[in-house]
Motif scaffolding. Structure first.
Motif, PDB file in Angstrom:
ATOM      1  N   THR A  80      -5.389  -3.999 -34.839  1.00 58.23           N
ATOM      2  CA  THR A  80      -4.774  -3.092 -35.807  1.00 58.23           C
ATOM      3  C   THR A  80      -3.278  -3.010 -35.554  1.00 58.23           C
ATOM      4  OG1 THR A  80      -5.295  -1.205 -34.417  1.00 58.23           O
ATOM      5  CG2 THR A  80      -6.899  -1.789 -36.124  1.00 58.23           C
ATOM      6  N   ILE A  81      -2.652  -2.032 -36.146  1.00 53.64           N
ATOM      7  CA  ILE A  81      -1.187  -1.999 -36.192  1.00 53.64           C
ATOM      8  C   ILE A  81      -0.545  -1.986 -34.809  1.00 53.64           C
ATOM      9  CG2 ILE A  81      -1.093   0.516 -36.371  1.00 53.64           C
ATOM     10  CD1 ILE A  81       1.329   0.122 -38.249  1.00 53.64           C
ATOM     11  N   CYS A  82      -1.180  -1.355 -33.826  1.00 51.03           N
ATOM     12  CA  CYS A  82      -0.587  -1.315 -32.487  1.00 51.03           C
ATOM     13  C   CYS A  82      -0.441  -2.711 -31.903  1.00 51.03           C
ATOM     14  CB  CYS A  82      -1.446  -0.459 -31.561  1.00 51.03           C
ATOM     15  SG  CYS A  82      -1.369   1.305 -31.928  1.00 51.03           S
ATOM     16  N   THR A  83      -1.455  -3.540 -32.106  1.00 51.92           N
ATOM     17  CA  THR A  83      -1.409  -4.908 -31.599  1.00 51.92           C
ATOM     18  C   THR A  83      -0.370  -5.729 -32.342  1.00 51.92           C
ATOM     19  OG1 THR A  83      -3.764  -4.776 -31.092  1.00 51.92           O
ATOM     20  CG2 THR A  83      -2.775  -6.970 -31.133  1.00 51.92           C
ATOM     21  N   TRP A  84      -0.354  -5.598 -33.677  1.00 53.96           N
ATOM     22  CA  TRP A  84       0.556  -6.412 -34.471  1.00 53.96           C
ATOM     23  C   TRP A  84       2.005  -5.994 -34.297  1.00 53.96           C
ATOM     24  CZ3 TRP A  84      -1.329 -10.766 -35.288  1.00 53.96           C
ATOM     25  CH2 TRP A  84      -2.660 -10.956 -35.652  1.00 53.96           C
ATOM     26  N   LEU A  85       2.242  -4.731 -33.968  1.00 53.82           N
ATOM     27  CA  LEU A  85       3.612  -4.310 -33.651  1.00 53.82           C
ATOM     28  C   LEU A  85       4.146  -5.120 -32.473  1.00 53.82           C
ATOM     29  CD1 LEU A  85       3.465  -0.408 -33.992  1.00 53.82           C
ATOM     30  CD2 LEU A  85       5.041  -1.933 -35.204  1.00 53.82           C
ATOM     31  N   LEU A  86       3.316  -5.294 -31.470  1.00 54.87           N
ATOM     32  CA  LEU A  86       3.725  -6.056 -30.293  1.00 54.87           C
ATOM     33  C   LEU A  86       3.934  -7.528 -30.645  1.00 54.87           C
ATOM     34  CD1 LEU A  86       4.234  -6.232 -27.263  1.00 54.87           C
ATOM     35  CD2 LEU A  86       1.759  -6.493 -26.934  1.00 54.87           C
ATOM     36  N   VAL A  87       3.017  -8.102 -31.424  1.00 58.63           N
ATOM     37  CA  VAL A  87       3.107  -9.516 -31.798  1.00 58.63           C
ATOM     38  C   VAL A  87       4.373  -9.775 -32.608  1.00 58.63           C
ATOM     39  CG1 VAL A  87       2.042 -11.357 -33.172  1.00 58.63           C
ATOM     40  CG2 VAL A  87       0.624  -9.901 -31.707  1.00 58.63           C
ATOM     41  N   ILE A  88       4.622  -8.942 -33.624  1.00 60.45           N
ATOM     42  CA  ILE A  88       5.791  -9.151 -34.484  1.00 60.45           C
ATOM     43  C   ILE A  88       7.084  -8.944 -33.710  1.00 60.45           C
ATOM     44  CG2 ILE A  88       7.034  -8.191 -36.464  1.00 60.45           C
ATOM     45  CD1 ILE A  88       4.344  -7.749 -37.798  1.00 60.45           C
ATOM     46  N   ALA A 142      -0.914 -10.723 -53.017  1.00 57.16           N
ATOM     47  CA  ALA A 142       0.395 -11.238 -53.404  1.00 57.16           C
ATOM     48  C   ALA A 142       1.481 -10.196 -53.166  1.00 57.16           C
ATOM     49  CB  ALA A 142       0.374 -11.663 -54.871  1.00 57.16           C
ATOM     50  N   ALA A 143       1.204  -8.945 -53.532  1.00 62.07           N
ATOM     51  CA  ALA A 143       2.179  -7.868 -53.316  1.00 62.07           C
ATOM     52  C   ALA A 143       2.439  -7.670 -51.831  1.00 62.07           C
ATOM     53  CB  ALA A 143       1.670  -6.573 -53.947  1.00 62.07           C
ATOM     54  N   GLN A 144       1.379  -7.709 -51.020  1.00 60.90           N
ATOM     55  CA  GLN A 144       1.543  -7.552 -49.571  1.00 60.90           C
ATOM     56  C   GLN A 144       2.368  -8.676 -48.967  1.00 60.90           C
ATOM     57  OE1 GLN A 144      -2.658  -7.356 -48.701  1.00 60.90           O
ATOM     58  NE2 GLN A 144      -2.587  -5.148 -48.332  1.00 60.90           N
ATOM     59  N   VAL A 145       2.109  -9.902 -49.397  1.00 59.54           N
ATOM     60  CA  VAL A 145       2.850 -11.049 -48.866  1.00 59.54           C
ATOM     61  C   VAL A 145       4.324 -10.957 -49.252  1.00 59.54           C
ATOM     62  CG1 VAL A 145       3.151 -13.545 -49.039  1.00 59.54           C
ATOM     63  CG2 VAL A 145       0.857 -12.583 -48.769  1.00 59.54           C
ATOM     64  N   LEU A 146       4.603 -10.586 -50.511  1.00 55.52           N
ATOM     65  CA  LEU A 146       5.989 -10.479 -50.967  1.00 55.52           C
ATOM     66  C   LEU A 146       6.760  -9.421 -50.175  1.00 55.52           C
ATOM     67  CD1 LEU A 146       5.530 -10.747 -54.840  1.00 55.52           C
ATOM     68  CD2 LEU A 146       6.797 -12.352 -53.389  1.00 55.52           C
ATOM     69  N   ILE A 147       6.168  -8.245 -50.056  1.00 59.40           N
ATOM     70  CA  ILE A 147       6.842  -7.165 -49.327  1.00 59.40           C
ATOM     71  C   ILE A 147       6.927  -7.503 -47.845  1.00 59.40           C
ATOM     72  CG2 ILE A 147       6.709  -4.747 -48.636  1.00 59.40           C
ATOM     73  CD1 ILE A 147       7.595  -5.076 -51.480  1.00 59.40           C
ATOM     74  N   GLY A 148       5.863  -8.078 -47.291  1.00 61.15           N
ATOM     75  CA  GLY A 148       5.865  -8.432 -45.877  1.00 61.15           C
ATOM     76  C   GLY A 148       6.946  -9.436 -45.537  1.00 61.15           C
ATOM     77  N   ALA A 149       7.055 -10.495 -46.340  1.00 57.62           N
ATOM     78  CA  ALA A 149       8.092 -11.498 -46.110  1.00 57.62           C
ATOM     79  C   ALA A 149       9.479 -10.894 -46.287  1.00 57.62           C
ATOM     80  CB  ALA A 149       7.892 -12.671 -47.066  1.00 57.62           C
ATOM     81  N   HIS A 150       9.586 -10.010 -47.262  1.00 58.21           N
ATOM     82  CA  HIS A 150      10.864  -9.367 -47.551  1.00 58.21           C
ATOM     83  C   HIS A 150      11.345  -8.541 -46.356  1.00 58.21           C
ATOM     84  CE1 HIS A 150      13.968  -7.157 -49.630  1.00 58.21           C
ATOM     85  NE2 HIS A 150      13.318  -6.018 -49.473  1.00 58.21           N
ATOM     86  N   ALA A 161      14.450  -9.082 -43.802  1.00 61.26           N
ATOM     87  CA  ALA A 161      15.457  -8.030 -43.882  1.00 61.26           C
ATOM     88  C   ALA A 161      15.679  -7.366 -42.532  1.00 61.26           C
ATOM     89  CB  ALA A 161      15.041  -6.985 -44.915  1.00 61.26           C
ATOM     90  N   PHE A 162      14.644  -7.349 -41.703  1.00 65.18           N
ATOM     91  CA  PHE A 162      14.778  -6.734 -40.380  1.00 65.18           C
ATOM     92  C   PHE A 162      15.915  -7.386 -39.598  1.00 65.18           C
ATOM     93  CE2 PHE A 162      14.086  -6.458 -35.878  1.00 65.18           C
ATOM     94  CZ  PHE A 162      13.657  -5.163 -35.668  1.00 65.18           C
ATOM     95  N   ILE A 163      15.976  -8.714 -39.608  1.00 62.73           N
ATOM     96  CA  ILE A 163      16.999  -9.427 -38.855  1.00 62.73           C
ATOM     97  C   ILE A 163      18.389  -9.059 -39.368  1.00 62.73           C
ATOM     98  CG2 ILE A 163      17.908 -11.692 -38.240  1.00 62.73           C
ATOM     99  CD1 ILE A 163      15.298 -10.946 -36.893  1.00 62.73           C
ATOM    100  N   CYS A 187       5.947  -3.980 -41.724  1.00 61.38           N
ATOM    101  CA  CYS A 187       5.539  -5.377 -41.593  1.00 61.38           C
ATOM    102  C   CYS A 187       4.229  -5.477 -40.817  1.00 61.38           C
ATOM    103  CB  CYS A 187       6.638  -6.169 -40.892  1.00 61.38           C
ATOM    104  SG  CYS A 187       6.440  -7.958 -40.993  1.00 61.38           S
ATOM    105  N   SER A 188       4.101  -4.696 -39.743  1.00 67.28           N
ATOM    106  CA  SER A 188       2.868  -4.691 -38.952  1.00 67.28           C
ATOM    107  C   SER A 188       1.710  -4.105 -39.738  1.00 67.28           C
ATOM    108  CB  SER A 188       3.088  -3.898 -37.663  1.00 67.28           C
ATOM    109  OG  SER A 188       4.169  -4.421 -36.919  1.00 67.28           O
TER     110      SER A 188
END
Length: 458
Positions: free
Chosen positions: A162-170, A305-313, A317-319, A146-147
């Motif tokens: 980058t991913i390190c920052t977004w890992l913390l945000v998410i 579109a593919a990124q948004v679909l997988i990202g939302a998925h 799903a994480f929860i 997701c990040s």
């Protein structure tokens, strides 16, 4: 969704009237089924496909690159083997219901219950612990993915993050959601998982085909090595990891004898997704293909579109899959089931542990390889045939006598051997890759101390 609760021991005299369905592993995406009047053949096939298809499909091109062209054959072999072993696990449940009619009223945890009847309390605990560890590993995979997707989506707008920052945000966004007691009413989650994965895969394949003439430098296809081959083993296993959950779907069917047909339909559908994705990604990008093929695609409407679909998925799903991990830990620590400060503290600390691991190894593919080669290998390839032979071989005068043919027994032992040797080799390869890969990123929390004039922080 039924509340997930793994029992330490099931009293055969007190069988719950409504089953609590285990979240589904495997490839990663885990969902529960809601009990209605019963699933039809096609509904069961959709749920099987939805539980199997998920984030693992993104790693298949890299898996083929690691194994070489034989990786395509491995996908087919693992598809057949996973489907077959899943039906053997489901057959275990048919036998258990036959011998213990009280189970027809429903159970909370069919796979651990099968383990209990095969090897007693040890079997139940083994399945429960392995499944919990697997779900925690998949949760970390989803957190990183997701990040990673969010990083790609906003790179042009926020190039310094980058991913390190977004890992913390998410993680900060997910922590309050993790406090939910247990997510319910996810009846259509399996369908949503399948639809989003199919659409994202089709868009990715089309974009990769469009990219093919412009890929520079030209793709290379080096011969696989021992390490890379078994990394592919783990990634492909991850893509078929949902087979361990077949009993949870079978017990909700109107006609349980049709379950093998549902599996066949689902696996044919999966191969119609997996094969084009794996082969197109490999032959278009060669050895440069990323463990998340979305990172190789040229930016454009289809890629976004593919990124948004997988990202939302994976975000939602994480929860779902993280919740049973929390509940297992709370049971062990005797945390009250209602909302209290103890739940908030326990789940927040568990989220921070997941964040720490993700920040230590911020690579989607590496954690995926490790989970696929270890816990999913055990749950999908080793335990199902072992439990099946053990349960069939049990005898009591009042039971219908069942037997396994020599050929089928040989197949089961071959699957156990392949799962054991391949799983161990894959796990060791994943650990080596994580600890010794020269291209490995420095853990996120150490990077601020390693910045030089010619380097930039992640």
């Amino acid at each position: 969704m039924h509340e997930f609760e793994t029992q330490k021991m099931l009293d055969l005299k007190e069988v719950p009237t409504k089953p609590t369905i285990l979240p589904l592993n495997g490839n990663a995406d885990s969902y529960a089924l809601k009990k209605h009047s019963g699933l039809s053949l096609w509904a069961a096939a959709v749920f099987v496909g939805g539980n199997m298809a998920g984030s693992g499909v993104l790693a298949l091109p890299r898996a083929v690159a690691n194994a070489g062209p034989i990786g395509i054959a491995l996908i087919a072999v693992f598809c057949i083997a996973s489907g077959y072993l899943g039906t053997r696990l489901a057959m275990c449940w048919v036998i258990i219901e036959e011998r213990y009619p009280e189970y027809k009223k429903g159970v909370r945890d069919p796979y651990p219950t099968i383990g209990f009847h095969a090897f007693g309390q040890f079997g139940r605990i083994l399945v429960s612990i392995t499944n919990t560890i697997s779900l925690f590993g998949v949760s970390i995979v989803f957190l990183i993915l997701c990040s990673d997707i969010l990083t790609a989506l906003v790179r042009s707008l926020l190039p310094g993050y980058t991913i390190c920052t977004w890992l913390l945000v998410i993680t900060l966004l997910l922590i309050p959601l993790s406090w939910i007691g247990s997510p319910k009413e996810f009846t259509w989650a399996g369908i949503a998982a399948l639809v989003t994965t199919v659409i994202a895969s089709v868009l990715s394949i089309i974009q990769a085909a469009i990219d093919a003439p412009t890929v520079s430098p030209p793709p290379e296809y080096p011969a696989p090595g021992f390490l890379s081959f078994f990394l592919a083993f783990g990634a492909i296993l991850f893509s078929f990891g949902g087979a361990s959950t077949f009993p949870t779907i079978q017990i909700d069917m109107k006609d349980k004898t049709k379950f093998p047909k549902a599996v066949a339909i689902a696996f044919v559908g999966l191969m119609l997704i997996y094969f084009p994705m794996a082969t197109t990604g490999y032959y278009v990008y060669g050895d440069s293909v990323d463990s998340n093929i979305l990172n190789n695609l040229s930016q454009g409407p289809m890629t976004v579109a593919a990124q948004v679909l997988i990202g939302a998925h994976v975000f939602s799903a994480f929860i779902i899959i993280f919740n049973p991990v929390c509940q297992e830990l709370e049971k062990a620590l005797k945390v009250p089931s209602e909302m209290t400060w103890k739940r908030i503290v326990t789940r927040t600390l568990l989220m921070l542990l997941a964040l720490f691991i993700a920040e230590t190894v911020p690579r989607f593919g590496k954690i995926l390889d490790l989970v696929g080669g270890s816990t999913i290998s055990l749950l999908t390839f080793i335990l199902p045939p072992l439990f099946y032979m053990r349960i069939v071989d049990q005898r009591k005068p009042e039971w219908i006598e069942r037997r396994i043919s020599i050929i089928e027994r040989i197949i089961c032992w071959v699957m156990i051997a392949v799962g054991t040797l391949g799983g161990v080799a894959s796990t060791v390869s994943a650990v080596i890759s994580i600890t010794q890969d020269s291209g490995m990123d420095v853990p996120c929390y150490l990077q601020p101390f390693m910045i030089t004039d010619n380097s930039t922080a992640i």
